[in-house]
Design a protein around this motif. Structure first.
Motif, mmCIF file in Angstrom:
data_model
loop_
_atom_site.group_PDB
_atom_site.id
_atom_site.type_symbol
_atom_site.label_atom_id
_atom_site.label_comp_id
_atom_site.label_asym_id
_atom_site.label_seq_id
_atom_site.Cartn_x
_atom_site.Cartn_y
_atom_site.Cartn_z
ATOM 1 N N GLU A 174 0.913 -0.984 -0.032
ATOM 2 C CA GLU A 174 -0.009 -0.227 0.025
ATOM 3 C C GLU A 174 0.838 1.214 -0.192
ATOM 4 O OE1 GLU A 174 -3.279 1.370 -0.848
ATOM 5 O OE2 GLU A 174 -3.319 -0.759 -0.366
ATOM 6 N N ASN A 175 1.681 1.156 1.000
ATOM 7 C CA ASN A 175 2.703 2.310 1.077
ATOM 8 C C ASN A 175 3.640 2.610 -0.392
ATOM 9 O OD1 ASN A 175 2.193 2.980 3.593
ATOM 10 N ND2 ASN A 175 4.099 2.051 4.330
ATOM 11 N N GLN A 176 3.807 1.414 -0.946
ATOM 12 C CA GLN A 176 4.558 1.475 -2.137
ATOM 13 C C GLN A 176 3.827 2.133 -3.480
ATOM 14 O OE1 GLN A 176 6.082 -2.497 -2.774
ATOM 15 N NE2 GLN A 176 8.232 -2.106 -1.820
ATOM 16 N N LYS A 177 2.493 1.794 -3.421
ATOM 17 C CA LYS A 177 1.660 2.249 -4.491
ATOM 18 C C LYS A 177 1.525 3.859 -4.305
ATOM 19 C CE LYS A 177 -2.644 0.179 -5.925
ATOM 20 N NZ LYS A 177 -3.535 -0.754 -5.267
ATOM 21 N N ARG A 178 1.269 4.190 -2.785
ATOM 22 C CA ARG A 178 1.101 5.458 -2.691
ATOM 23 C C ARG A 178 2.375 6.377 -3.155
ATOM 24 N NH1 ARG A 178 -0.400 5.585 2.807
ATOM 25 N NH2 ARG A 178 1.658 6.422 3.219
ATOM 26 N N ALA A 179 3.547 5.864 -2.860
ATOM 27 C CA ALA A 179 4.926 6.256 -2.894
ATOM 28 C C ALA A 179 5.094 6.462 -4.604
ATOM 29 C CB ALA A 179 5.843 5.727 -2.257
ATOM 30 N N THR A 180 4.600 5.555 -5.161
ATOM 31 C CA THR A 180 4.654 5.660 -6.785
ATOM 32 C C THR A 180 4.008 6.682 -7.492
ATOM 33 O OG1 THR A 180 5.216 3.341 -6.644
ATOM 34 C CG2 THR A 180 4.604 4.067 -8.839
ATOM 35 N N SER A 181 2.478 6.595 -7.018
ATOM 36 C CA SER A 181 1.771 7.562 -7.353
ATOM 37 C C SER A 181 2.079 9.031 -7.176
ATOM 38 C CB SER A 181 0.344 7.515 -6.577
ATOM 39 O OG SER A 181 -0.363 8.339 -6.698
ATOM 40 N N TYR B 181 5.133 10.148 -6.597
ATOM 41 C CA TYR B 181 6.357 10.185 -7.348
ATOM 42 C C TYR B 181 6.042 10.830 -8.737
ATOM 43 C CZ TYR B 181 11.116 9.227 -9.438
ATOM 44 O OH TYR B 181 11.844 9.175 -10.400
ATOM 45 N N ALA B 182 5.110 9.701 -9.494
ATOM 46 C CA ALA B 182 4.678 9.989 -10.715
ATOM 47 C C ALA B 182 4.092 11.415 -11.182
ATOM 48 C CB ALA B 182 3.875 8.909 -11.452
ATOM 49 N N LYS B 183 2.966 11.709 -10.077
ATOM 50 C CA LYS B 183 2.311 12.971 -10.250
ATOM 51 C C LYS B 183 3.335 14.028 -10.415
ATOM 52 C CE LYS B 183 -1.800 11.284 -8.247
ATOM 53 N NZ LYS B 183 -2.566 11.381 -7.217
ATOM 54 N N ALA B 184 4.338 14.097 -9.387
ATOM 55 C CA ALA B 184 5.413 15.312 -9.248
ATOM 56 C C ALA B 184 6.153 15.412 -10.545
ATOM 57 C CB ALA B 184 6.111 15.136 -7.820
ATOM 58 N N LEU B 185 6.503 13.999 -10.758
ATOM 59 C CA LEU B 185 7.514 13.923 -12.117
ATOM 60 C C LEU B 185 6.787 14.694 -13.118
ATOM 61 C CD1 LEU B 185 9.918 12.916 -13.275
ATOM 62 C CD2 LEU B 185 8.786 10.743 -13.766
ATOM 63 N N VAL B 186 5.621 14.088 -13.398
ATOM 64 C CA VAL B 186 4.860 14.616 -14.660
ATOM 65 C C VAL B 186 4.527 16.126 -14.795
ATOM 66 C CG1 VAL B 186 2.636 14.764 -16.025
ATOM 67 C CG2 VAL B 186 3.885 12.410 -15.427
ATOM 68 N N ALA B 187 4.000 16.656 -13.452
ATOM 69 C CA ALA B 187 3.607 18.032 -13.055
ATOM 70 C C ALA B 187 5.018 19.008 -13.496
ATOM 71 C CB ALA B 187 3.308 18.362 -11.709
ATOM 72 N N GLU C 64 4.683 6.834 -19.940
ATOM 73 C CA GLU C 64 4.695 5.504 -20.308
ATOM 74 C C GLU C 64 5.107 4.451 -19.000
ATOM 75 O OE1 GLU C 64 3.412 4.057 -22.946
ATOM 76 O OE2 GLU C 64 2.637 5.981 -23.503
ATOM 77 N N GLY C 65 6.028 5.113 -18.615
ATOM 78 C CA GLY C 65 6.756 4.431 -17.225
ATOM 79 C C GLY C 65 5.647 3.981 -16.151
ATOM 80 N N PHE C 66 4.432 4.548 -16.364
ATOM 81 C CA PHE C 66 3.411 4.350 -15.309
ATOM 82 C C PHE C 66 2.245 3.911 -15.856
ATOM 83 C CE2 PHE C 66 6.598 7.283 -13.599
ATOM 84 C CZ PHE C 66 6.815 6.957 -12.513
ATOM 85 N N LEU D 204 4.902 18.807 -5.495
ATOM 86 C CA LEU D 204 6.311 18.405 -5.040
ATOM 87 C C LEU D 204 6.301 18.472 -3.615
ATOM 88 C CD1 LEU D 204 8.460 20.994 -7.383
ATOM 89 C CD2 LEU D 204 8.450 18.649 -7.339
ATOM 90 N N ASN D 205 5.387 19.280 -2.856
ATOM 91 C CA ASN D 205 5.385 19.133 -1.322
ATOM 92 C C ASN D 205 4.766 17.833 -0.793
ATOM 93 O OD1 ASN D 205 6.146 21.358 -0.286
ATOM 94 N ND2 ASN D 205 4.305 22.869 -1.101
ATOM 95 N N SER D 206 3.844 17.246 -1.672
ATOM 96 C CA SER D 206 3.604 15.875 -1.222
ATOM 97 C C SER D 206 4.641 14.828 -1.438
ATOM 98 C CB SER D 206 2.244 15.137 -1.952
ATOM 99 O OG SER D 206 1.532 16.318 -2.488
ATOM 100 N N ALA D 207 5.238 15.016 -2.799
ATOM 101 C CA ALA D 207 6.433 14.319 -3.010
ATOM 102 C C ALA D 207 7.662 14.335 -1.531
ATOM 103 C CB ALA D 207 7.056 14.549 -4.141
ATOM 104 N N ARG D 208 7.556 15.593 -1.264
ATOM 105 C CA ARG D 208 8.541 15.800 -0.302
ATOM 106 C C ARG D 208 8.146 15.078 1.182
ATOM 107 N NH1 ARG D 208 9.806 21.822 2.354
ATOM 108 N NH2 ARG D 208 11.638 21.397 3.607
ATOM 109 N N SER D 209 6.953 15.117 1.356
ATOM 110 C CA SER D 209 6.515 14.427 2.595
ATOM 111 C C SER D 209 6.525 12.928 2.708
ATOM 112 C CB SER D 209 5.149 14.976 3.242
ATOM 113 O OG SER D 209 4.278 14.796 2.332
ATOM 114 N N GLU D 210 6.592 12.342 1.330
ATOM 115 C CA GLU D 210 6.302 10.980 1.194
ATOM 116 C C GLU D 210 7.784 10.075 0.610
ATOM 117 O OE1 GLU D 210 3.403 8.759 1.331
ATOM 118 O OE2 GLU D 210 2.095 10.234 1.739
ATOM 119 N N LEU D 211 8.512 10.809 0.143
ATOM 120 C CA LEU D 211 9.684 10.235 -0.586
ATOM 121 C C LEU D 211 10.956 10.641 -0.082
ATOM 122 C CD1 LEU D 211 8.567 11.126 -4.233
ATOM 123 C CD2 LEU D 211 7.972 8.890 -2.893
#
Ligand code: ZN
Length: 226
Positions: free
Chosen positions: A84-91, A93-99, A124-126, A154-161
């Motif tokens: 569950e954590n990995q899924k959330r972290a991937t999500s 990550y991907a959103k911050a990356l594309v944005a 394509e990677g996700f 980016l802020n959500s990425a900062r708190s999760e990754l």
């Protein structure tokens, strides 16, 4: 003649119960095998009639630690939590990356086809998040950082990754920044703001760019060798 009889406990492997691979909490590596102790009626010390089951448990095939059967539920739950954590972290990550990649590519006022290609490659990677990421991409392409949306990602990425994952995101955004050949002043400023938003020192900017340039160089060298 004497008849010698008695009972004896024998340890059996429960073959229909799946082995819990590499999950021994003690040695971290061993497989937990479901075992049971069954009491047997013995005749001349030979077990002849199975009696009741005395105990069921899991035993590590490596360090021989034994665990109550409830270990299975505990392990499953933590496995579920981990995925569950990995899924959330991937999500995140991907959103911050594309944005950030999209934002980076529109900030200089023109959107180059090379930039679009880099972003499509990233999406394509996700594959399981494709629609969601395309929506973010389209939105940022039109609205840029309206309502601070890119920095929110980016802020959500900062708190999760981890900071390593954050640097990865920024390095890929920087690929976009280099895709049209030149780094504009706005792009440099924005990249530094990204670093700050990720809680990283803005001095890391030069490190990022140097890394990317080195990578480009190695790719060019590889092409020359072929
Ligand atoms: Zn073990």
């Amino acid at each position: 003649m004497f008849i010698i009889f008695g009972t004896r406990g024998i340890k059996h492997t429960v073959s229909e119960s799946p082995v819990l691979s590499n999950s021994c909490p003690n040695c971290n590596d061993g497989n937990l095998v479901n075992k049971l102790y069954r009491r047997w009626f013995t005749l001349f010390f030979i077990p002849v009639i199975p009696l009741d089951t005395v105990d069921r448990f899991y035993e590590c095939d490596r360090c021989k630690s034994a665990y109550n059967e409830s270990i299975k539920t505990v392990l499953q739950r933590s496995q579920e939590e981990i995925s569950e954590n990995q899924k959330r972290a991937t999500s995140v990550y991907a959103k911050a990356l594309v944005a950030s990649m999209t934002h980076m590519s529109v900030v200089d006022g023109n959107f180059a086809p090379e930039e679009e290609r880099e972003i499509m490659d990233a999406i394509e990677g996700f594959p399981e998040m494709k629609d969601e990421l395309m929506a973010i991409h389209k939105n940022v392409k039109v609205n840029a950082n309206k309502d601070n949306q890119v920095f929110d990602f980016l802020n959500s990425a900062r708190s999760e990754l981890s900071s390593e994952a954050l640097i990865n995101i920024l390095a890929q955004a920087a690929v976009v920044l280099l895709a049209d050949g030149a780094i504009e002043k706005e792009e440099e400023t924005l990249m530094k703001e990204y670093l700050i938003a990720c809680g990283l020192p803005k001095e890391m900017y030069q490190t990022l760019i140097d890394k990317l340039k080195q990578k480009d160089m190695t790719e060019i060298k590889k092409e020359q060798l072929n």
